[in-house]
Design an enzyme around this catalytic site. Structure first.
Site, mmCIF file in Angstrom:
data_model
loop_
_atom_site.group_PDB
_atom_site.id
_atom_site.type_symbol
_atom_site.label_atom_id
_atom_site.label_comp_id
_atom_site.label_asym_id
_atom_site.label_seq_id
_atom_site.Cartn_x
_atom_site.Cartn_y
_atom_site.Cartn_z
ATOM 1 N N TYR A 184 0.842 -1.209 0.000
ATOM 2 C CA TYR A 184 0.000 0.000 0.000
ATOM 3 C C TYR A 184 0.880 1.263 0.000
ATOM 4 C CZ TYR A 184 -2.771 3.757 2.062
ATOM 5 O OH TYR A 184 -3.353 4.980 2.319
HETATM 6 C C1 UGA Z 1 -3.981 4.285 8.564
HETATM 7 C C2 UGA Z 1 -4.850 4.110 7.306
HETATM 8 O O1 UGA Z 1 -5.502 2.874 7.313
HETATM 9 C C3 UGA Z 1 -4.068 4.233 6.033
HETATM 10 O O2 UGA Z 1 -4.946 4.292 4.938
HETATM 11 C C4 UGA Z 1 -3.242 5.455 6.099
HETATM 12 O O3 UGA Z 1 -2.570 5.676 4.938
HETATM 13 C C5 UGA Z 1 -2.329 5.309 7.282
HETATM 14 O O4 UGA Z 1 -3.151 5.356 8.447
HETATM 15 C C6 UGA Z 1 -1.285 6.351 7.367
HETATM 16 O O5 UGA Z 1 -1.371 7.260 8.182
HETATM 17 O O6 UGA Z 1 -0.328 6.245 6.641
HETATM 18 P P1 UGA Z 1 -2.876 2.691 10.297
HETATM 19 O O7 UGA Z 1 -1.863 3.572 10.934
HETATM 20 O O8 UGA Z 1 -2.574 1.244 10.208
HETATM 21 O O9 UGA Z 1 -3.214 3.127 8.799
HETATM 22 O O10 UGA Z 1 -4.238 3.000 11.066
HETATM 23 P P2 UGA Z 1 -5.169 2.137 12.003
HETATM 24 O O11 UGA Z 1 -5.943 1.127 11.260
HETATM 25 O O12 UGA Z 1 -5.957 3.113 12.796
HETATM 26 O O13 UGA Z 1 -4.156 1.330 12.948
HETATM 27 C C7 UGA Z 1 -3.445 1.949 14.013
HETATM 28 C C8 UGA Z 1 -2.767 0.862 14.818
HETATM 29 O O14 UGA Z 1 -3.778 0.019 15.399
HETATM 30 C C9 UGA Z 1 -1.884 -0.071 13.992
HETATM 31 O O15 UGA Z 1 -0.736 -0.416 14.729
HETATM 32 C C10 UGA Z 1 -2.740 -1.317 13.780
HETATM 33 O O16 UGA Z 1 -2.017 -2.513 13.684
HETATM 34 C C11 UGA Z 1 -3.575 -1.331 15.052
HETATM 35 N N1 UGA Z 1 -4.889 -1.998 14.856
HETATM 36 C C12 UGA Z 1 -5.688 -1.701 13.807
HETATM 37 C C13 UGA Z 1 -5.283 -2.925 15.778
HETATM 38 O O17 UGA Z 1 -4.556 -3.235 16.750
HETATM 39 N N2 UGA Z 1 -6.495 -3.542 15.622
HETATM 40 C C14 UGA Z 1 -7.327 -3.246 14.585
HETATM 41 O O18 UGA Z 1 -8.434 -3.841 14.495
HETATM 42 C C15 UGA Z 1 -6.912 -2.294 13.648
#
Ligand code: UGA
Length: 324
Positions: free
Chosen positions: A149
């Site tokens: 991604y």
């Molecule tokens: C998010 C967005 O999904 C991306 O589209 C975006 O580009 C990205 O931010 C970015 O800023 O670059 P992410 O940081 O993975 O990605 O956002 P979250 O889904 O809110 O996850 C935050 C943290 O929580 C991660 O460490 C993830 O592994 C964790 N998480 C996520 C969980 O522990 N459980 C979940 O069900 C979902």
């Protein structure tokens, strides 16, 4: 302004569109309502915009739509459409990421060129950095994505830079850092977390919870998008929320705001970066960006929205601390 918003039915796109309309701007919104998550949710996101007669809604795929016609006469194209999701971007689905994040971005830039060098504001991502060499991370550091991604979002940025240098299309890429708020995509951590806390479900935490993010409230992102469009800024800028918080700290905060929470701990997810933190000096100097909404305020608005029986989002932060 006369604006085009691609991905208008998505989380950030729908907030941006409503705000632009409320400020008196005209909006042409494009979205093909992909089935990455329930398209009915996206249709709901458009309810507010559809009340304005200055909103024109175009349900179409960017690779098929008559983009030159749609862009002609516009002051800016906010290119927010794309295939999101860090963790599912491995494997066979990569073609979808390539098509929606790279080919579609090239189509937007080409149309912006042909429509008379319309400004393009591209929603990039903090995931282009991968595991960065230093924190807070400045735009000058070499991006090293750790997910497919992130690779496609970086390719989109490079296309923006290329069209600016080669053809003079004014482009600005904003690297958005984990955006949250009411209507957040259902696969993202906060929307799952708040739903579990309010409705009594289980939240699945990937990894130890010590990973950190510079979480950014959606109203701050909307303001940044509009301000960069109205400024002469071109190039790349980070947009962060102003604090770096671990998932374990977030769990405590949500429990404080919404009550006890059941957490199931799972292994870390492949493609997830360990930490993010934005150095926002470029955005501050370039178009006056500074985040206004604290994590506690922003999360409280998500809890309030989740509790609302109608499913309508809380607008309180948009009226007060999150003034746009
Ligand atoms: C998010 C967005 O999904 C991306 O589209 C975006 O580009 C990205 O931010 C970015 O800023 O670059 P992410 O940081 O993975 O990605 O956002 P979250 O889904 O809110 O996850 C935050 C943290 O929580 C991660 O460490 C993830 O592994 C964790 N998480 C996520 C969980 O522990 N459980 C979940 O069900 C979902």
């Amino acid at each position: 302004m006369r604006c085009v918003v691609t991905g208008v039915a998505g989380f950030v796109g729908s907030h941006l569109c409503e705000s632009l309309l409320s400020w008196g701007d005209e909006v042409v919104g494009i979205d093909c309502l992909t089935d990455y998550y329930d398209p009915r949710r996206k249709e709901q996101n458009l309810r507010g915009a559809l009340e304005h007669d200055t909103f024109r809604w175009c349900r179409d795929d960017l690779l098929q739509a008559p983009l030159v016609d749609l862009f002609t006469g516009a002051d800016v194209v906010f290119h927010l459409a794309g295939q999101p999701g860090v963790r599912p971007s491995w494997g066979r689905d990569f073609a979808t990421y390539l098509s929606r994040n790279v080919l579609a971005t090239q189509a937007v830039l080409e149309a912006a060129r042909q429509a008379g060098l319309v400004k393009v504001v591209y929603a990039s991502s903090s995931s282009v950095y991968g595991d960065a060499e230093s924190y807070p991370t400045a735009e000058t550091l070499r991006p090293q994505p750790v997910s497919p991604y992130g690779v496609t979002k970086l390719a989109g940025e490079h296309l923006c830079e290329l069209y600016r240098v080669a053809f003079g299309v004014p482009t600005a890429s904003l690297r958005l850092f984990t955006v949250y708020g009411p209507r957040q995509r259902p696969d993202m951590a906060f929307s799952r977390l708040v739903a579990a806390a309010v409705r009594g479900g289980v939240f699945e935490l990937y990894g130890s919870g010590t990973q950190t993010r510079d979480f950014t409230f959606v109203a701050d992102v909307v303001r940044a998008l509009r301000d960069v469009a109205r400024s002469g800024f071109t190039g790349v800028a980070n947009i962060g929320g102003g604090s770096r918080t671990s998932m374990n700290e977030v769990l405590h905060l949500v429990a404080e705001l919404a009550g006890p929470l059941e957490v199931r701990r799972l292994p870390a997810a492949r493609g997830d970066v360990r930490d993010t933190a934005a150095d926002t000096q470029v955005a501050c100097r370039g178009f006056g960006y500074a985040p206004r909404v604290s994590l506690r305020e922003g999360l409280a608005s998500m809890v309030e929205a989740e509790r609302a029986t109608t499913g309508a989002t809380s607008e309180s932060l948009f009226r007060t601390g999150g003034r746009l």
